[in-house]
Design an enzyme around this catalytic site. Sequence first.
Site, PDB file in Angstrom:
ATOM      1  N   ARG A 276      20.200 -14.003  26.822  1.00  0.00           N
ATOM      2  CA  ARG A 276      18.865 -15.231  26.372  1.00  0.00           C
ATOM      3  C   ARG A 276      19.047 -16.270  27.119  1.00  0.00           C
ATOM      4  NH1 ARG A 276      20.295 -14.923  21.347  1.00  0.00           N
ATOM      5  NH2 ARG A 276      19.068 -13.463  20.637  1.00  0.00           N
ATOM      6  N   GLY A 277      20.164 -16.765  27.554  1.00  0.00           N
ATOM      7  CA  GLY A 277      20.295 -18.003  28.210  1.00  0.00           C
ATOM      8  C   GLY A 277      19.552 -17.879  29.684  1.00  0.00           C
TER       9      GLY A 277
END
Length: 632
Positions: free
Chosen positions: A250-251
């Site tokens: 997600r980052g």
Amino acid sequence: MNPGYPFSAIVGQDRLLLALSLCAVHPGIGGVLVRGEKGTAKSTAVRALTALMPPVTDSAGTRPARLVELPVGATEDRVVGSIDFERIVRDGERAFTPGLLAAADRGLLYVDEVNLLHDHLVDLLLDAAAMGRVHVERDGISHSYPSTFVLVGTMNPEEGELRPQLLDRFGLAVDVSASRDVDTRMTVVRRRLDYERDAVAFAEAHADADAEIAARIAGARDRVADVELPDSELRRIAAVCAAFDVDGMRGDLVVARTATAHAAWRGGTTVTEDDVRVAVELALPHRRRRDPFDAPGLADGELDDAMSQADEDVRRSEPEPDPDPDPDGGGAPDPAAEDGAPEQSSSDDAPSADEPPPRPSTGGSSGTAASGDGFDARLLQIDGVGDGAPGRRSRARVSSGRVVRATDFTGGSLHLVGTLMRAAERRGAADSGRLSIAGGDLRGVDREGREGNLIVFVVDASGSMAARDRLSAVTGAVVSLLRDAYRRRDRVAVVSVRGSDAEVILPPTRSVDVAVTRLRDVRTGGRTPLASGFLTTRDVVVRERVREPGRRALVVTLTDGRATGGPDPVGRARHAAALLAADKVASVVVDCESGMVRLGLARDLATALRGTYISLPELSSASVAGVVRAAA
């Protein structure tokens, strides 16, 4: 009606304004978490942004973007929507009424004090922000509606932190504080006073600047889909995320979206290294916090180190130029190659092309603030069913959670099966035809979930503990219990017992990292006034019951039980413990006594407290799980 405070009039919060603008450009970033002390323009900036959002065109025409504020006490039905029982009873139709997430579509959803919101509601908001749709499957109703919005949550860290799992779900995070620059502070105060004196004139004075920002957001929105993200910059993003040990992907996605939005925001068509740097600064610091005692943010130089290593990775990935300048191959032969000798590196320390660069040190931004090795503490919970604030420790009656039974209907959620059963019983076997439901048939829902408690740590810091080198082990145990309290959303307080009296070194708070900081500075040595410790703890519990009547207290005492000071110190300690037990306060005594000769005084204190006795080694979750039973 007075106009809102202009977005362009806010000074001293450049990172906050940029983060909000980028999320307005690309809502897929996932929203902004704004952390900071009160009075730092958090709410003002969020409300001011709404006026700059592009208008929304739907089936009813064109309307301004909405600002939807979600209260901390909202229910799941209010957030996502619920069955329209009135239409079901009146018309016999299945109908669905959308919630706040439908109203926020293509607008801005604002949650003040998001750290106090129920975890499952935060999950709902973040899922909707990431997917752009809300799916509801409940009570025989299947419904889906669009919900694309800019999610902004504000919080004061002193009131407690968000769990790392929820932190990761926010796209960007910004820490704000009041400027220490005198000129900036003067400007803030002057503008606010001017706004309060004549809000209309103040808004008109900044109308052109706000219109320019609104046009910039709208233009960037139109361009963002056409911005190119080269492989070299995508590699840079992946390398930085890997260097910082960012969990999951997600980052990486958020950094890529933010860099793309920033390129569109500045009017570019291609993502550059500068866009990536800005995106990393906004999207990664809060994703590195895996423990409640890890300091948020990046240490000095960490970002530069990571970007340098990523730049090296990008250069290594580029194709090397042809080393042979003669296209016909007529150059002089290499003698070493003819002799079969291996090529020599220009430096013995040069890494191979396949060897990854060393990762930047991350020790500067995290670490346990107190001494002593921590461990996973066993679950300590209060017996019975409470009515306290939502959490993850003891059983409680809650407005949202597992349905355990039908009850009298007083509003809110309806127990559908219970309602139908009551209507069927009223109709009787002789009646036939369509089932009718009257008001008296309605049944409510009794739900059971978990609550957070007030955990008061009574820490024996006297000479009898320090002399046996046990205080370090006790400190590690308290750190482990504090970490557990953080995960279970408790309030915590710390009472230190030493010398001639007891001291509340930390009043009840949700911020357990503050508790660890205070624990680091606790003084040690002297006598052991345990009686004073229990009386002081009783005062803390009584005061908190007035403030939060529903939050039950659990007192955890870490001591060897050897009370000293004054006449009959052991007897006075037992008497004070009995007074605490008479107030129906759940207790657990962690026996820190060691050595060949043991007096067993801690066990006697547990009896006086009507609580549970465990030894220090048994505090680990590796031991048999235990339950603290509240006093009868």
